[in-house]
Design an enzyme around this catalytic site. Structure first.
Site, PDB file in Angstrom:
ATOM      1  CE1 TYR A   1      54.296  82.945  63.504  1.00  0.00           C
ATOM      2  CE2 TYR A   1      52.488  82.541  61.994  1.00  0.00           C
ATOM      3  CZ  TYR A   1      53.380  82.079  62.933  1.00  0.00           C
ATOM      4  OH  TYR A   1      53.376  80.762  63.306  1.00  0.00           O
TER       5      TYR A   1
HETATM    6  N1  LIG Z   1      50.238  77.471  67.328  1.00  0.00           N
HETATM    7  C1  LIG Z   1      50.037  77.671  66.026  1.00  0.00           C
HETATM    8  O1  LIG Z   1      48.908  77.919  65.579  1.00  0.00           O
HETATM    9  C2  LIG Z   1      51.189  77.581  65.066  1.00  0.00           C
HETATM   10  C3  LIG Z   1      50.903  77.459  63.704  1.00  0.00           C
HETATM   11  C4  LIG Z   1      51.959  77.412  62.798  1.00  0.00           C
HETATM   12  C5  LIG Z   1      53.257  77.496  63.244  1.00  0.00           C
HETATM   13  N2  LIG Z   1      53.512  77.613  64.577  1.00  0.00           N
HETATM   14  C6  LIG Z   1      54.908  77.738  64.994  1.00  0.00           C
HETATM   15  O2  LIG Z   1      55.237  76.670  65.859  1.00  0.00           O
HETATM   16  C7  LIG Z   1      56.211  77.108  66.800  1.00  0.00           C
HETATM   17  C8  LIG Z   1      55.744  76.782  68.207  1.00  0.00           C
HETATM   18  O3  LIG Z   1      54.553  77.493  68.460  1.00  0.00           O
HETATM   19  P1  LIG Z   1      53.619  77.162  69.701  1.00  0.00           P
HETATM   20  O4  LIG Z   1      52.232  77.287  69.209  1.00  0.00           O
HETATM   21  O5  LIG Z   1      54.073  75.933  70.352  1.00  0.00           O
HETATM   22  O6  LIG Z   1      53.917  78.452  70.606  1.00  0.00           O
HETATM   23  P2  LIG Z   1      54.081  78.590  72.177  1.00  0.00           P
HETATM   24  O7  LIG Z   1      53.919  80.040  72.450  1.00  0.00           O
HETATM   25  O8  LIG Z   1      53.211  77.622  72.884  1.00  0.00           O
HETATM   26  O9  LIG Z   1      55.613  78.171  72.403  1.00  0.00           O
HETATM   27  C9  LIG Z   1      56.659  78.956  71.905  1.00  0.00           C
HETATM   28  C10 LIG Z   1      57.818  78.852  72.863  1.00  0.00           C
HETATM   29  O10 LIG Z   1      58.900  79.637  72.343  1.00  0.00           O
HETATM   30  C11 LIG Z   1      59.545  80.246  73.433  1.00  0.00           C
HETATM   31  N3  LIG Z   1      60.298  81.410  73.008  1.00  0.00           N
HETATM   32  C12 LIG Z   1      59.814  82.602  72.555  1.00  0.00           C
HETATM   33  N4  LIG Z   1      60.832  83.450  72.330  1.00  0.00           N
HETATM   34  C13 LIG Z   1      61.963  82.783  72.609  1.00  0.00           C
HETATM   35  C14 LIG Z   1      63.334  83.120  72.564  1.00  0.00           C
HETATM   36  N5  LIG Z   1      63.747  84.352  72.191  1.00  0.00           N
HETATM   37  N6  LIG Z   1      64.249  82.203  72.919  1.00  0.00           N
HETATM   38  C15 LIG Z   1      63.865  80.966  73.320  1.00  0.00           C
HETATM   39  N7  LIG Z   1      62.577  80.578  73.398  1.00  0.00           N
HETATM   40  C16 LIG Z   1      61.636  81.489  73.042  1.00  0.00           C
HETATM   41  C17 LIG Z   1      58.411  80.617  74.394  1.00  0.00           C
HETATM   42  O11 LIG Z   1      58.888  80.867  75.706  1.00  0.00           O
HETATM   43  C18 LIG Z   1      57.518  79.396  74.280  1.00  0.00           C
HETATM   44  O12 LIG Z   1      57.824  78.426  75.272  1.00  0.00           O
HETATM   45  C19 LIG Z   1      56.422  78.603  66.551  1.00  0.00           C
HETATM   46  O13 LIG Z   1      57.568  78.798  65.753  1.00  0.00           O
HETATM   47  C20 LIG Z   1      55.173  78.993  65.804  1.00  0.00           C
HETATM   48  O14 LIG Z   1      55.358  80.127  64.986  1.00  0.00           O
HETATM   49  C21 LIG Z   1      52.505  77.656  65.498  1.00  0.00           C
END
Ligand SMILES: NC(=O)c1ccc[n+]([C@@H]2O[C@H](COP(=O)([O-])OP(=O)(O)OC[C@H]3O[C@@H](n4cnc5c(N)ncnc54)[C@H](O)[C@@H]3O)[C@@H](O)[C@H]2O)c1
Length: 230
Positions: A137
């Site tokens: 990650y």
């Molecule tokens: N939640 C956290 O703590 C956090 C922290 C830092 C960064 N982020 C980043 O923010 C972004 C959103 O995270 P989140 O927490 O909302 O996650 P989440 O799991 O709630 O949402 C992620 C979405 O991406 C979709 N997805 C996954 N693989 C896919 C693919 N191959 N094609 C299309 N869609 C796909 C999933 O179906 C899901 O709806 C991510 O890139 C994550 O790495 C999250």
């Protein structure tokens, strides 16, 4: 100055069915932007960001967009690097890195042709810190930062801005599968002593997608409750 968007702006949000992507959709919709969410699991449109065929098919269905938020992502394996399989490593990179690359490659030219655009890619504090037991990650999100810096420079005189948001841990469905020890460590490192909310991250992204931002590209915006120190 109020946050404004050009008339008839369309935003495309990958990963828009959940978490931060869904919160961005709500924030931009509230601001009067036409929003299209694209996801592998729900949303307005289907896309698998790892698959160039579905990315191109999405483009053919919806046409050019003015705003692209690449929020689709996975946390990948929670394990020491020496226990990570090549399959898990590559799957994390395919979604987080290849997916961001393919979406930018597909939709940036339409923005350039229209002379205005905003791209926001989701990285993470893990990209800067290198979280233990999250090597795939952390490395994938560092790649997202670097590709956005390159793209920002390449597009600097086109009217299209490309920036990165790097959140610390945020309460979303993603963290349902994150090792609780990693989340506890993150909270301990965060001066505010709590996880972020998706709507807090969405506020920053919505602003980065607006006309209010005009002299910033290839930049990394931390949103970490004070955790980020550089
Ligand atoms: N939640 C956290 O703590 C956090 C922290 C830092 C960064 N982020 C980043 O923010 C972004 C959103 O995270 P989140 O927490 O909302 O996650 P989440 O799991 O709630 O949402 C992620 C979405 O991406 C979709 N997805 C996954 N693989 C896919 C693919 N191959 N094609 C299309 N869609 C796909 C999933 O179906 C899901 O709806 C991510 O890139 C994550 O790495 C999250």
């Amino acid at each position: 100055m109020p946050t404004t968007y050009p008339p008839d702006t369309t935003a495309l949000i990958t990963g828009g069915a959940s978490g931060i992507g869904a919160a961005c959709a709500a924030a931009l919709d509230k601001a009067g932007v036409r929003v299209i969410t694209a996801d592998i699991a729900g949303g307005d449109e289907y896309v698998d960001v790892t698959d160039p065929t579905t990315v191109t098919a999405l483009h053919e269905r919806i046409g050019a967009v003015d705003i692209l938020v690449n929020s689709a992502g996975v946390v990948g394996p929670s394990a020491p690097l020496t226990d990570v399989s090549l399959d898990e490593w590559q799957r994390t990179f395919r979604i987080n890195v290849d997916g961001t690359f393919l979406m930018c490659r597909e939709f940036a030219p339409g923005m350039v042709a229209r002379g205005w655009g905003r791209i926001v890619n989701l990285a993470s504090i893990a990209a800067k810190d290198g979280n233990p037991n999250q090597s795939a990650y952390s490395a994938s999100k560092a790649a997202v930062i670097a590709l956005t810096k390159s793209l920002g420079k390449e597009l600097a005189t086109t009217g299209v801005l490309a920036n990165v948001v790097a959140p610390a841990a945020v309460s979303t469905p993603m963290n349902a599968t994150t090792d609780p020890a990693i989340l506890a460590r993150s909270q301990q490192l965060t001066p505010m002593g709590r996880m972020g909310r998706a709507d807090e991250v969405a506020e920053l992204i919505a602003w980065l997608c607006s006309e209010s931002v005009s002299f910033s590209t290839g930049a990394v915006y931390d949103i970490s409750g004070g955790r980020a120190s550089y």
